[in-house]
Enzyme design. Structure first.
Site, PDB file in Angstrom:
ATOM      1  N   ASN A 121      20.009  -2.827 -69.406  1.00 18.60           N
ATOM      2  CA  ASN A 121      21.229  -2.785 -70.231  1.00 18.60           C
ATOM      3  C   ASN A 121      22.029  -1.524 -69.918  1.00 18.60           C
ATOM      4  O   ASN A 121      23.241  -1.574 -69.685  1.00 18.60           O
ATOM      5  CB  ASN A 121      20.882  -2.790 -71.723  1.00 18.60           C
ATOM      6  CG  ASN A 121      20.051  -3.988 -72.119  1.00 18.60           C
ATOM      7  OD1 ASN A 121      20.031  -4.986 -71.411  1.00 18.60           O
ATOM      8  ND2 ASN A 121      19.347  -3.906 -73.230  1.00 18.60           N
ATOM      9  N   ASP A 122      21.329  -0.392 -69.919  1.00 20.71           N
ATOM     10  CA  ASP A 122      22.020   0.859 -69.613  1.00 20.71           C
ATOM     11  C   ASP A 122      22.194   1.059 -68.111  1.00 20.71           C
ATOM     12  O   ASP A 122      23.222   1.550 -67.662  1.00 20.71           O
ATOM     13  CB  ASP A 122      21.251   2.049 -70.201  1.00 20.71           C
ATOM     14  CG  ASP A 122      21.590   2.232 -71.673  1.00 20.71           C
ATOM     15  OD1 ASP A 122      22.787   2.142 -72.007  1.00 20.71           O
ATOM     16  OD2 ASP A 122      20.676   2.437 -72.479  1.00 20.71           O
ATOM     17  N   ARG A 137       8.695   3.545 -77.599  1.00 17.30           N
ATOM     18  CA  ARG A 137       9.681   4.404 -76.945  1.00 17.30           C
ATOM     19  C   ARG A 137      10.085   5.497 -77.924  1.00 17.30           C
ATOM     20  O   ARG A 137      10.373   5.212 -79.078  1.00 17.30           O
ATOM     21  CB  ARG A 137      10.903   3.580 -76.542  1.00 17.30           C
ATOM     22  CG  ARG A 137      11.927   4.418 -75.795  1.00 17.30           C
ATOM     23  CD  ARG A 137      13.075   3.581 -75.307  1.00 17.30           C
ATOM     24  NE  ARG A 137      13.938   3.163 -76.400  1.00 17.30           N
ATOM     25  CZ  ARG A 137      15.008   2.384 -76.229  1.00 17.30           C
ATOM     26  NH1 ARG A 137      15.301   1.914 -75.027  1.00 17.30           N
ATOM     27  NH2 ARG A 137      15.766   2.062 -77.250  1.00 17.30           N
ATOM     28  N   ARG A 192      11.711  -0.081 -80.136  1.00 19.29           N
ATOM     29  CA  ARG A 192      12.832   0.869 -80.220  1.00 19.29           C
ATOM     30  C   ARG A 192      12.655   1.711 -81.488  1.00 19.29           C
ATOM     31  O   ARG A 192      13.181   1.374 -82.536  1.00 19.29           O
ATOM     32  CB  ARG A 192      14.153   0.108 -80.269  1.00 19.29           C
ATOM     33  CG  ARG A 192      14.509  -0.619 -78.985  1.00 19.29           C
ATOM     34  CD  ARG A 192      15.881  -1.284 -79.113  1.00 19.29           C
ATOM     35  NE  ARG A 192      16.434  -1.681 -77.832  1.00 19.29           N
ATOM     36  CZ  ARG A 192      16.394  -2.913 -77.341  1.00 19.29           C
ATOM     37  NH1 ARG A 192      15.820  -3.873 -78.018  1.00 19.29           N
ATOM     38  NH2 ARG A 192      16.939  -3.180 -76.164  1.00 19.29           N
ATOM     39  N   ARG A 245      28.771  -1.287 -71.909  1.00 18.27           N
ATOM     40  CA  ARG A 245      28.082  -2.553 -72.195  1.00 18.27           C
ATOM     41  C   ARG A 245      28.580  -3.226 -73.464  1.00 18.27           C
ATOM     42  O   ARG A 245      28.299  -4.402 -73.700  1.00 18.27           O
ATOM     43  CB  ARG A 245      26.563  -2.319 -72.274  1.00 18.27           C
ATOM     44  CG  ARG A 245      26.134  -1.435 -73.414  1.00 18.27           C
ATOM     45  CD  ARG A 245      24.720  -0.907 -73.194  1.00 18.27           C
ATOM     46  NE  ARG A 245      23.781  -1.460 -74.156  1.00 18.27           N
ATOM     47  CZ  ARG A 245      22.535  -1.021 -74.309  1.00 18.27           C
ATOM     48  NH1 ARG A 245      22.071  -0.049 -73.552  1.00 18.27           N
ATOM     49  NH2 ARG A 245      21.749  -1.573 -75.187  1.00 18.27           N
ATOM     50  N   HIS A 265      16.225  -8.203 -94.075  1.00 16.33           N
ATOM     51  CA  HIS A 265      14.853  -8.693 -94.208  1.00 16.33           C
ATOM     52  C   HIS A 265      14.813 -10.207 -94.354  1.00 16.33           C
ATOM     53  O   HIS A 265      13.933 -10.871 -93.836  1.00 16.33           O
ATOM     54  CB  HIS A 265      14.164  -8.044 -95.401  1.00 16.33           C
ATOM     55  CG  HIS A 265      13.515  -6.760 -95.040  1.00 16.33           C
ATOM     56  ND1 HIS A 265      12.420  -6.703 -94.210  1.00 16.33           N
ATOM     57  CD2 HIS A 265      13.831  -5.484 -95.330  1.00 16.33           C
ATOM     58  CE1 HIS A 265      12.074  -5.455 -94.034  1.00 16.33           C
ATOM     59  NE2 HIS A 265      12.916  -4.681 -94.701  1.00 16.33           N
ATOM     60  N   CYS A 277      12.747  -4.206 -69.086  1.00 16.63           N
ATOM     61  CA  CYS A 277      12.841  -4.449 -70.528  1.00 16.63           C
ATOM     62  C   CYS A 277      14.283  -4.587 -71.001  1.00 16.63           C
ATOM     63  O   CYS A 277      14.541  -4.597 -72.197  1.00 16.63           O
ATOM     64  CB  CYS A 277      12.115  -3.368 -71.320  1.00 16.63           C
ATOM     65  SG  CYS A 277      12.862  -1.752 -71.163  1.00 16.63           S
ATOM     66  N   GLU A 300      16.845   3.961 -66.513  1.00 22.91           N
ATOM     67  CA  GLU A 300      18.099   3.375 -66.998  1.00 22.91           C
ATOM     68  C   GLU A 300      19.302   4.229 -66.631  1.00 22.91           C
ATOM     69  O   GLU A 300      20.444   3.866 -66.886  1.00 22.91           O
ATOM     70  CB  GLU A 300      18.038   3.105 -68.510  1.00 22.91           C
ATOM     71  CG  GLU A 300      17.568   4.245 -69.360  1.00 22.91           C
ATOM     72  CD  GLU A 300      17.394   3.863 -70.828  1.00 22.91           C
ATOM     73  OE1 GLU A 300      17.848   2.792 -71.253  1.00 22.91           O
ATOM     74  OE2 GLU A 300      16.782   4.668 -71.563  1.00 22.91           O
TER      75      GLU A 300
HETATM   76  C1  PEP Z   1      18.112  -0.850 -71.834  1.00 24.75           C
HETATM   77  O1  PEP Z   1      18.940   0.049 -71.748  1.00 24.75           O
HETATM   78  O2  PEP Z   1      18.035  -1.813 -71.048  1.00 24.75           O
HETATM   79  C2  PEP Z   1      17.121  -0.844 -72.940  1.00 24.75           C
HETATM   80  C3  PEP Z   1      16.133  -1.718 -72.976  1.00 24.75           C
HETATM   81  O3  PEP Z   1      17.295   0.059 -73.943  1.00 24.75           O
HETATM   82  P1  PEP Z   1      18.381  -0.109 -75.128  1.00 24.75           P
HETATM   83  O4  PEP Z   1      18.927  -1.501 -75.012  1.00 24.75           O
HETATM   84  O5  PEP Z   1      17.666   0.174 -76.374  1.00 24.75           O
HETATM   85  O6  PEP Z   1      19.381   0.957 -74.768  1.00 24.75           O
HETATM   86 MG    MG Z   2      18.768   1.849 -72.921  1.00 22.32          MG
END
Ligand code: PEP
Ligand code: MG
Length: 596
Positions: free
Chosen positions: A458-459, A336, A300, A469, A193, A506, A435
């Site tokens: 990202n995924d 999400r 998230r 990753r 925090h 995203c 993703e």
């Molecule tokens: C992603 O996978 O790009 C994403 C935004 O979700 P997270 O990073 O929470 O897996």
């Molecule tokens: Mg993801």
């Protein structure tokens, strides 16, 4: 003389220089002082009085912070009041006093170490950080047992605050935008925090220094480099000068960011784009909007499950969503559903250890197996949607059947709420994360079932290139500009465009100026990212023409390697728009959990 330089985690960027103010921690007693049977009732009353004083304190601090920082910064105190009202906490303390014939100090001390153990055994850093909240409440009660014990003082001169740990409510009281130049703590990490508060106040902060309190004394001179995560104790004049220059550069950059946040999100050729924020805590929503976010593109929600040792109730979910929805209103908030499972496993959910968690029972797969939890979450999301600025997003969709099944559950929950007379947004948009590469190939078919898609690069990159990753041994292969990745993303954006429905990116890719220009060239208009990166993306996109980006990217797509693409795009963009990359990429903040 050797310079003492300590390395920690930079959680709030910028440079601070000033005199140390050392904050002393409350030390819980380690001694059981027995009391007689006849004193037990007195001791229970003493505890009850301390709890009551604590409640008054918390309400008082909450009101003070509301005035100082605004409504969204007071959320931590609601959490504390909830902890204070937790019947199992009170019961545990009373039992200790009765059964062990002990003083309230001992009961609190025991409870504190018990919570310590529970939280320490949890593998997730974020989770462990939440221990600070419980500890905070216990410490306050402890202090309030004795009216003479030192209360938290508000400092009166400029200082760099050094402490072992700052309990969240202490942080809110002790950190002053005007007087606190910087913060350096032994404990803590990115999601503490204190970190969030320091970021929203713009105070350079380094946490996780382990033993800075052992190295400094009150009145020492300290440099805190919140960008790099360094702290320098009593630096010689040359080092001071060096950091003074850095500080001036950073402050100028910061000013530029604030100005950018207020500018229109429009390219040079007047094409509108929409920067949105990815957040993990409700407290981040206000800061995101201040940095120029035009909504929350990704909340998230799994972090709700990581916050408390018990499973969150529908009301817990609702409280979090309502806060975000209020902070962002009238802009949209995309919630999400939980991306639990895989490496974000929770002991309280009894998830089996899987040999290959990234390919296992994660996200929507987990929700469809645990429909009770899923329905609770969906009910809360729907209840938070009354003001019509909420969207629901399903993570890790692999096939259309999952979308259909999730929609059936969603419709069932809506029907239940209607029967109960609960109001919600009947037109609440439902979207899907793209993703998993298979979902990318099915974008058009998936979009015939939902209202929008959001590309989680990202995924998507990790699964498409078969590169973990988070594994540094193969990170050299993790390339967002890999021609195969670009073809895949382009096809998703273009199929979405044909349907006329919204497509967002995203993943972290949207936060990188060069990649964002490439995405713009593919036709992307909605970019969601860690809020801290919004100004630099706005600045980059405002400095190019969407038409030019389109032309450059269509040429770049003929190239064979990520490096060729990068070099080509950089050169072409620089020729046409030399000031695009002017805003250097400071190591502002390590991309938080998104880059896990
Ligand atoms: C992603 O996978 O790009 C994403 C935004 O979700 P997270 O990073 O929470 O897996
Ligand atoms: Mg993801």
């Amino acid at each position: 003389m050797d310079i003492v330089r300590l390395r920690g985690i930079g959680v709030s960027p910028g440079i601070a220089m000033g005199e140390v103010l050392l904050s002393k921690p409350v030390v819980f007693t380690a001694r059981l002082e027995p009391i007689g049977q006849s004193q037990i009732e007195d001791e229970l009353r003493r505890l009850a009085r301390a709890i009551e004083r604590t409640r008054q304190d918390l309400v008082h601090v909450k009101n003070m912070i509301r005035e100082k920082l605004g409504e969204e910064s007071t959320l931590v105190f609601d959490a504390h009041l909830l902890i204070l009202d937790d019947p199992s906490l009170l019961q545990g303390l009373q039992n200790s006093i009765r059964e062990e014939k002990a003083r309230a100090e001992w009961a609190l001390s025991k409870a504190n170490s018990r919570y310590d153990q529970v939280f320490e055994s949890l593998s997730d850093e974020y989770f462990r950080q939440r221990k600070a909240d419980v500890s905070d409440v216990l410490t306050r009660i402890y202090r309030n047992l004795d009216a003479r014990r030192e209360r938290v003082k508000t400092p009166s001169k400029h200082h760099v605050l050094v402490a072992h740990e700052l309990l969240p409510s202490e942080a809110a009281l002790r950190l002053s935008r005007e007087l606190t130049l910087g913060v350096a703590l032994d404990m803590g990490g990115q999601t503490a925090h204190t970190a969030i508060l320091a970021r929203s106040l713009g105070i350079p902060t380094v946490l996780g220094l382990h033993d800075i309190t052992g190295w400094v004394r009150e009145g020492d001179f300290l440099i805190v480099d919140g960008t790099e995560g360094d702290v320098i104790i009593n630096p010689p004049p040359a080092v001071r000068r060096e950091y003074q220059a850095k500080k001036e550069k950073y402050d100028a950059y910061r000013l530029e960011l604030t100005k950018t946040a207020r500018l229109k999100s429009m390219t040079l050729d007047k094409v509108r784009f929409v920067p949105m924020a990815n957040i993990e805590l409700p407290e981040e929503a206000g800061m995101a909007m201040a940095l120029g976010a035009e909504g929350i593109g990704l909340f998230r929600s799994e972090f709700i499950y990581l916050q408390s040792p018990a499973l969150p109730s529908e009301e817990d979910h609702l409280a979090v969503y309502s806060k975000i929805v209020a902070a962002a209103y009238p802009n949209p908030v995309t919630i999400r559903t939980m991306d639990i499972g895989g490496e974000k496993s929770l002991p309280k959910l009894n998830i089996e250890q899987e040999p290959n968690p990234a390919l296992g029972l994660r996200a929507i797969r987990f929700s469809l197996r645990n429909t009770g939890l899923f329905r609770t979450q969906l009910r809360a999301i729907l209840r938070a949607s009354r003001r019509k600025n909420v969207r629901v997003l399903l993570p890790m969709i692999t096939e259309v059947e999952e979308v259909v099944e999730a929609k059936e559950i969603f419709e069932g929950v809506k029907a239940e709420l209607r029967r109960a007379g609960e109001k919600f947004d009947e037109g609440i948009p439902l979207g899907v994360m793209i993703e998993v590469p298979a979902a990318a190939a099915l974008t058009d078919l998936i979009l015939s079932e939902v209202d929008f898609v959001s590309v989680g690069t990202n995924d998507l990159i990790q699964y498409y290139l078969a590169v973990d990753r988070a594994n540094e041994f193969v990170s050299y292969l993790y390339k967002p500009l890999h021609p195969a990745v670009l073809r895949l993303i382009r096809s998703v954006i273009q199929s979405a465009q044909k349907t006329g429905k919204d497509v967002t990116v995203c993943g972290e890719m949207a936060a990188d100026p060069l990649s964002a220009i490439v995405l713009l060239g593919f036709g992307l208009r909605i970019f969601s990212m860690n809020p801290i990166f919004i100004p630099r993306i706005k600045k980059a996109l405002r400095a190019v023409e969407a038409g030019t980006a389109e032309k450059i990217v269509s040429e770049a797509m003929k190239l064979k390697t990520a490096q060729d693409v990068e070099e080509y795009v950089v050169e072409e963009v620089l020729v046409k728009h030399p000031d695009v990359f002017l805003m250097a990429r400071p190591a502002e903040i390590r991309p938080s959990r998104a880059a896990r």
